[in-house]
Design a protein around this motif. Structure first.
Motif, short mmCIF file in Angstrom:
data_model
loop_
_atom_site.label_atom_id
_atom_site.label_comp_id
_atom_site.label_asym_id
_atom_site.label_seq_id
_atom_site.Cartn_x
_atom_site.Cartn_y
_atom_site.Cartn_z
N PHE A 1 -38.56 34.69 41.77
CA PHE A 1 -37.87 33.77 42.65
C PHE A 1 -37.90 34.26 44.10
N PHE A 2 -37.97 35.57 44.28
CA PHE A 2 -37.81 36.14 45.61
C PHE A 2 -39.14 36.57 46.23
N ARG A 3 -40.23 36.08 45.67
CA ARG A 3 -41.53 36.33 46.30
C ARG A 3 -41.60 35.59 47.63
N VAL A 4 -42.17 36.25 48.62
CA VAL A 4 -42.27 35.65 49.95
C VAL A 4 -43.45 34.68 49.97
N ASP A 5 -43.21 33.45 50.37
CA ASP A 5 -44.28 32.46 50.45
C ASP A 5 -45.18 32.76 51.64
N THR A 6 -46.47 32.60 51.43
CA THR A 6 -47.41 32.85 52.52
C THR A 6 -47.36 31.76 53.58
N THR A 7 -46.92 30.56 53.18
CA THR A 7 -46.81 29.43 54.10
C THR A 7 -45.38 28.91 54.10
N THR A 8 -44.79 28.77 55.27
CA THR A 8 -43.42 28.27 55.39
C THR A 8 -43.45 26.78 55.64
N ILE A 9 -42.81 26.02 54.74
CA ILE A 9 -42.78 24.56 54.90
C ILE A 9 -41.35 24.03 54.92
N ASP A 10 -40.38 24.92 55.10
CA ASP A 10 -38.98 24.50 55.13
C ASP A 10 -38.20 25.47 56.01
N ASN A 11 -36.88 25.57 55.80
CA ASN A 11 -36.06 26.48 56.60
C ASN A 11 -35.23 27.39 55.70
N ASN A 12 -34.47 28.28 56.30
CA ASN A 12 -33.72 29.28 55.52
C ASN A 12 -32.66 28.65 54.64
N ILE A 13 -31.98 27.61 55.13
CA ILE A 13 -30.94 26.96 54.32
C ILE A 13 -31.56 26.26 53.12
N ARG B 1 -34.19 27.25 51.59
CA ARG B 1 -34.54 28.31 50.63
C ARG B 1 -33.32 28.84 49.90
N LEU B 2 -32.15 28.77 50.51
CA LEU B 2 -30.93 29.18 49.81
C LEU B 2 -30.70 28.32 48.57
N HIS B 3 -31.15 27.08 48.61
CA HIS B 3 -30.96 26.18 47.47
C HIS B 3 -31.91 26.53 46.33
N TYR B 4 -33.22 26.48 46.60
CA TYR B 4 -34.15 26.59 45.47
C TYR B 4 -34.53 28.02 45.13
N LYS B 5 -34.35 28.95 46.03
CA LYS B 5 -34.65 30.35 45.72
C LYS B 5 -33.40 31.09 45.27
N VAL B 6 -32.43 31.20 46.15
CA VAL B 6 -31.27 32.04 45.89
C VAL B 6 -30.35 31.42 44.85
N THR B 7 -29.95 30.16 45.06
CA THR B 7 -28.98 29.54 44.16
C THR B 7 -29.56 29.33 42.76
N SER B 8 -30.81 28.88 42.68
CA SER B 8 -31.42 28.71 41.36
C SER B 8 -31.51 30.04 40.63
N ALA B 9 -31.88 31.11 41.34
CA ALA B 9 -31.97 32.43 40.71
C ALA B 9 -30.60 32.91 40.25
N ILE B 10 -29.57 32.67 41.06
CA ILE B 10 -28.21 33.08 40.69
C ILE B 10 -27.76 32.36 39.44
N LEU B 11 -27.98 31.05 39.38
CA LEU B 11 -27.53 30.27 38.23
C LEU B 11 -28.27 30.66 36.95
N ILE B 12 -29.57 30.90 37.06
CA ILE B 12 -30.33 31.33 35.87
C ILE B 12 -29.87 32.72 35.44
N ALA B 13 -29.60 33.60 36.40
CA ALA B 13 -29.11 34.94 36.06
C ALA B 13 -27.78 34.84 35.32
N PHE B 14 -26.89 33.97 35.79
CA PHE B 14 -25.59 33.80 35.13
C PHE B 14 -25.77 33.21 33.73
N SER B 15 -26.69 32.27 33.59
CA SER B 15 -26.95 31.67 32.28
C SER B 15 -27.46 32.73 31.30
N MET B 16 -28.36 33.58 31.76
CA MET B 16 -28.87 34.66 30.91
C MET B 16 -27.78 35.67 30.59
N LEU B 17 -26.92 35.92 31.56
CA LEU B 17 -25.85 36.89 31.35
C LEU B 17 -24.88 36.41 30.27
#
Length: 363
Positions: free
Chosen positions: A10-22, A24-40
């Motif tokens: 989830f935290f691999r750096v994209d070679t091409t930026t097509i969006d903004n930091n906010i 990325r908080l949705h589909y990278k950080v939040t999705s990873a957090i929710l999947i981590a919690f589900s696995m936990l």
């Protein structure tokens, strides 16, 4: 670490930026957090049994009682939540049940892992939509110009191709901008909608969960009532019906300990604060987009901040001749191209679109 190691993708750096930091908080950080919690939550081998009920000696096998109470839910008595522990009740919400007393049943813990995973998927939907609509346009336009060192012939040829594309498609990128705005609106609607979803899932307790926890920290330790115990009880009651030796139905009331709720309460208090912060940031992004739409001069300042070495009058020339879609393409190119290459692109682009139309010196 073995359980969560797969999330590193989830935290691999994209070679091409097509969006903004906010975004990325949705589909990278939040999705990873929710999947981590589900696995936990599902990692029983790491956390132990999710429920342990106290059987009556010799009557019901312990494993059978645990399974029954997990499948058929447990309950608490609201009248016993605020009674004094150790004097009136053995634990908040646990008291002698009489026919007609109000009961609150707890079935959510069976579904927590599935709901968290579903939420993670929903956070990725705007990203999936935007990638499909974007169609790798920016990646194809870069053509190696994101590297500072490029062969002179290759650099000149690629710059010319890029400027040719920008000139040929001038004022034809508004649908591109509309798709991006729609994806950002989807982000905002998704995070706010998920807050309401979790409120329904937790029986109307999630909306005030964070504020109640903050109030709890200010109370005196001898009298305060932990709101997490109400939402995620650690000890509940379960009723098991069995046949006695005479064939009559026997009702067996037992206490059940829910160790899984120690994890659940921490997960949801974190999610309450995280979703509130994310909703505010996503709302500010929409305000930012509104400023770009209704105050065209702001586009100059944004592109200027992206690349300080580009000549201001060249940027102004480009902005004056461009519409919202063209601005978005240039903004994304500014995030990806080497600063020197972007300066040259803006210079050439402004000359070709502005030399016959602007009343000041062209670049």
């Amino acid at each position: 670490m073995d359980l969560l190691s797969g999330l590193k993708n989830f935290f691999r750096v994209d070679t091409t930026t097509i969006d903004n930091n906010i975004f990325r908080l949705h589909y990278k950080v939040t999705s990873a957090i929710l999947i981590a919690f589900s696995m936990l939550v599902t990692g029983r081998q790491y956390l132990g049994d999710p429920i342990d009920c106290i059987p009556q000696k010799g009557e019901i096998p312990e494993n059978m009682l645990d399974t029954f109470c997990w499948v058929h839910t447990t309950y608490s008595l609201p009248d016993a939540w605020h009674k004094q522990v150790g004097v009136d009740v053995a634990y908040p919400g646990v008291d002698k049940y009489k026919e007609g007393d109000e009961r609150v049943f707890h079935a959510y813990y069976q579904w927590v892992c599935f709901v968290l995973f579903l939420q993670a998927l929903l956070f990725y939907v705007p990203r999936f939509f935007w990638k499909a609509m974007e169609g790798k346009r920016i990646k194809n336009l870069i053509m190696g110009l994101n590297c500072p060192i490029v062969a002179e012939e290759t650099k000149a040829a690629n710059k010319k191709l890029l400027v040719d594309y920008l000139v040929a498609n001038l004022n034809n990128n508004n649908l591109y901008f509309a798709h991006y705005i729609l994806a950002e609106i989807m982000n905002f609607v998704n995070v706010v909608g998920q807050m309401f979803l979790m409120d329904v899932f937790l029986g109307g307790e999630f909306s005030k969960y964070g504020t109640e926890v903050l109030k709890f920290t200010e109370y005196d330790g001898s009298i305060r009532f932990d709101p997490m115990v109400k939402v995620f009880p650690r000890v509940t009651k379960c009723t098991f019906h069995n046949f006695g030796s005479s064939g009559d139905v026997q009702k067996i009331n037992t206490l059940c300990i829910l160790p899984i709720n120690i994890i659940n309460e921490k997960i949801y208090i974190f999610l309450w604060f995280w979703f509130v912060i994310l909703a505010v940031l996503s709302g500010l992004v929409l305000v930012y987009r509104s400023v770009i739409i209704f105050w065209p001069e702001s586009r100059f300042f944004i592109l200027r901040s992206r690349n300080r070495i580009a000549e201001p009058h060249c940027i102004e020339a480009v902005v004056r001749k461009s519409k919202l879609g063209d601005f978005l393409v240039l903004d994304l190119l500014a995030k990806n191209l080497d600063s020197l290459h972007f300066r040259d692109i803006v210079r050439e682009f402004s000359t070709r679109v502005g030399e016959k139309h602007l009343d000041y010196v062209t670049c």
